[in-house]
Design a protein around this motif. Structure first.
Motif, PDB file in Angstrom:
ATOM      1  N   GLN A  43      34.326  92.341  20.407  1.00 42.36           N
ATOM      2  CA  GLN A  43      35.011  92.063  21.668  1.00 42.36           C
ATOM      3  C   GLN A  43      36.162  93.049  21.797  1.00 42.36           C
ATOM      4  O   GLN A  43      37.030  93.112  20.928  1.00 42.36           O
ATOM      5  N   VAL A  44      36.174  93.820  22.885  1.00 40.26           N
ATOM      6  CA  VAL A  44      37.187  94.863  23.041  1.00 40.26           C
ATOM      7  C   VAL A  44      38.145  94.590  24.197  1.00 40.26           C
ATOM      8  O   VAL A  44      39.110  95.327  24.393  1.00 40.26           O
ATOM      9  N   PHE A  45      37.887  93.499  24.954  1.00 40.68           N
ATOM     10  CA  PHE A  45      38.732  93.189  26.110  1.00 40.68           C
ATOM     11  C   PHE A  45      38.548  91.720  26.466  1.00 40.68           C
ATOM     12  O   PHE A  45      37.436  91.201  26.400  1.00 40.68           O
ATOM     13  N   ILE A  46      39.642  91.063  26.852  1.00 47.47           N
ATOM     14  CA  ILE A  46      39.552  89.699  27.382  1.00 47.47           C
ATOM     15  C   ILE A  46      40.752  89.433  28.284  1.00 47.47           C
ATOM     16  O   ILE A  46      41.876  89.813  27.960  1.00 47.47           O
ATOM     17  N   ARG A  47      40.469  88.814  29.447  1.00 48.60           N
ATOM     18  CA  ARG A  47      41.505  88.356  30.360  1.00 48.60           C
ATOM     19  C   ARG A  47      41.083  86.988  30.854  1.00 48.60           C
ATOM     20  O   ARG A  47      39.919  86.753  31.151  1.00 48.60           O
TER      21      ARG A  47
END
Length: 111
Positions: free
Chosen positions: A69-73
């Motif tokens: 996982q390289v991004f989360i918002r």
């Protein structure tokens, strides 16, 4: 105006949070497998997440060593398009998955 072309001719994808979707439903957009050609490759994209019931946008890179996982918002990110630049390293081949998770009700579209 499209961020890539600089014209009104661009396209975007979005999750529709209205019925029949339910909280926790997911939409997944995945790229085909493609080779990386340099030591510090990047992924650039824009996203829009405005609403009282925004869920989550996550980005995963699938590569030789597994999924990362390289991004989360999560939640409302204001009424603007945000740019994200992600360093994905120098793995030989990757594919990228964008995962939108529906929030509590219809006021949660993610683009």
């Amino acid at each position: 105006t499209d961020h890539t072309t600089g014209t009104g001719e661009g396209h975007y994808m979005y999750t529709e949070a209205s019925y029949p979707q339910r909280q926790g439903s997911q939409a997944v957009l995945s790229t085909p497998l493609f080779p990386l050609t340099g030591p510090n490759c990047e992924i650039d994209f824009f996203y829009h997440m405005k609403g009282q019931a925004i869920g989550t946008l996550a980005v995963y890179v699938n590569h030789t060593y597994g999924q990362e996982q390289v991004f989360i918002r999560t939640g409302d990110q204001k009424d603007t398009w945000h740019q994200a630049t992600l360093i994905v390293g120098s793995h030989r081949n990757i594919n990228v998955s964008f995962v939108g998770t529906i929030g509590a009700d219809f006021r949660g579209d993610i683009a």
